[in-house]
Design a protein around this motif. Structure first.
Motif, PDB file in Angstrom:
ATOM      1  N   LYS A  88      -7.004  -2.008  -7.548  1.00 21.05           N
ATOM      2  CA  LYS A  88      -5.583  -2.235  -7.848  1.00 21.05           C
ATOM      3  C   LYS A  88      -4.922  -3.036  -6.716  1.00 21.05           C
ATOM      4  CE  LYS A  88      -1.280   0.144  -8.839  1.00 21.05           C
ATOM      5  NZ  LYS A  88      -0.596   1.430  -8.945  1.00 21.05           N
ATOM      6  N   LEU A  89      -5.222  -2.676  -5.467  1.00 23.36           N
ATOM      7  CA  LEU A  89      -4.654  -3.388  -4.314  1.00 23.36           C
ATOM      8  C   LEU A  89      -5.108  -4.847  -4.266  1.00 23.36           C
ATOM      9  CD1 LEU A  89      -4.992  -0.883  -1.355  1.00 23.36           C
ATOM     10  CD2 LEU A  89      -2.872  -1.817  -2.255  1.00 23.36           C
TER      11      LEU A  89
ATOM     12  N   VAL B  35      -9.961   4.339   0.493  1.00 18.27           N
ATOM     13  CA  VAL B  35      -9.180   4.726  -0.684  1.00 18.27           C
ATOM     14  C   VAL B  35     -10.143   4.937  -1.859  1.00 18.27           C
ATOM     15  CG1 VAL B  35      -7.110   3.467   0.049  1.00 18.27           C
ATOM     16  CG2 VAL B  35      -8.799   2.309  -1.361  1.00 18.27           C
ATOM     17  N   THR B  36      -9.622   5.383  -2.995  1.00 19.38           N
ATOM     18  CA  THR B  36     -10.458   5.534  -4.183  1.00 19.38           C
ATOM     19  C   THR B  36     -10.836   4.154  -4.723  1.00 19.38           C
ATOM     20  OG1 THR B  36      -8.588   5.553  -5.711  1.00 19.38           O
ATOM     21  CG2 THR B  36      -9.317   7.691  -4.828  1.00 19.38           C
TER      22      THR B  36
ATOM     23  N   LYS C  43      -1.960   7.353  -0.690  1.00 17.90           N
ATOM     24  CA  LYS C  43      -3.242   7.145  -1.369  1.00 17.90           C
ATOM     25  C   LYS C  43      -4.372   6.820  -0.398  1.00 17.90           C
ATOM     26  CE  LYS C  43      -1.308   6.202  -5.746  1.00 17.90           C
ATOM     27  NZ  LYS C  43      -1.711   6.021  -7.087  1.00 17.90           N
TER      28      LYS C  43
ATOM     29  N   ILE D 198       0.815  -1.208   0.000  1.00 18.83           N
ATOM     30  CA  ILE D 198       0.000   0.000   0.000  1.00 18.83           C
ATOM     31  C   ILE D 198       0.857   1.271   0.000  1.00 18.83           C
ATOM     32  CG2 ILE D 198      -0.289   0.312   2.489  1.00 18.83           C
ATOM     33  CD1 ILE D 198      -3.335   0.639   1.808  1.00 18.83           C
ATOM     34  N   ASP D 199       0.416   2.234  -0.774  1.00 19.41           N
ATOM     35  CA  ASP D 199       1.039   3.557  -0.815  1.00 19.41           C
ATOM     36  C   ASP D 199       0.266   4.431   0.175  1.00 19.41           C
ATOM     37  OD1 ASP D 199       2.021   6.077  -1.327  1.00 19.41           O
ATOM     38  OD2 ASP D 199       1.697   5.988  -3.495  1.00 19.41           O
TER      39      ASP D 199
ATOM     40  N   GLU E  29     -10.561   3.029  -7.754  1.00 20.49           N
ATOM     41  CA  GLU E  29      -9.505   2.517  -8.625  1.00 20.49           C
ATOM     42  C   GLU E  29      -8.377   1.889  -7.807  1.00 20.49           C
ATOM     43  OE1 GLU E  29     -10.616   5.804  -8.843  1.00 20.49           O
ATOM     44  OE2 GLU E  29     -11.996   5.359 -10.487  1.00 20.49           O
ATOM     45  N   TYR E  30      -7.972   2.562  -6.730  1.00 21.61           N
ATOM     46  CA  TYR E  30      -6.885   2.040  -5.914  1.00 21.61           C
ATOM     47  C   TYR E  30      -7.318   0.789  -5.145  1.00 21.61           C
ATOM     48  CZ  TYR E  30      -2.546   2.039  -3.319  1.00 21.61           C
ATOM     49  OH  TYR E  30      -1.330   1.680  -2.803  1.00 21.61           O
TER      50      TYR E  30
END
Length: 98
Positions: free
Chosen positions: A84-85, A77-78, A62, A58-59, A80-81
């Motif tokens: 992605k995760l 988170v969003t 974000k 995880i970033d 999209e993220y």
């Protein structure tokens, strides 16, 4: 009209994330959406290996919101993220109605 999202200060998010990440055994990841939205995607992960893997990937920049309780994180988170995760991980993604 612009729909506002609740977003925490990133320094506060980083502090909470880094302080407790070694003790987390349960991870909830939520799509951060305005209150006016009818539903959001979320996942509740209890598998320790998947939790560790996601916490490494995880970033922190974000993460829009984070809630910490007894060995548990709720991270927002969003959309999209979120996807992605979770890509390639064996977890169930739920859609929660408000």
């Amino acid at each position: 009209m612009i729909k506002e999202q609740l977003i925490m200060d990133n320094r506060e998010v980083q502090d909470k994330f880094n302080r407790y990440k070694d003790t987390v055994v349960s991870l909830g990841i939520w799509e951060n959406q305005p209150i006016q939205v009818d539903s959001v995607y979320y996942v509740d992960i209890k598998d320790k290996e998947i939790v560790k893997e996601i916490l490494k990937e995880i970033d922190v920049r974000k993460i829009q919101r984070i809630y910490v309780s007894d060995r548990e994180y709720d991270i927002h988170v969003t959309r999209e993220y979120l996807f992605k995760l979770l890509k390639g991980k064996k977890v169930k993604i739920f859609n929660c109605m408000y």
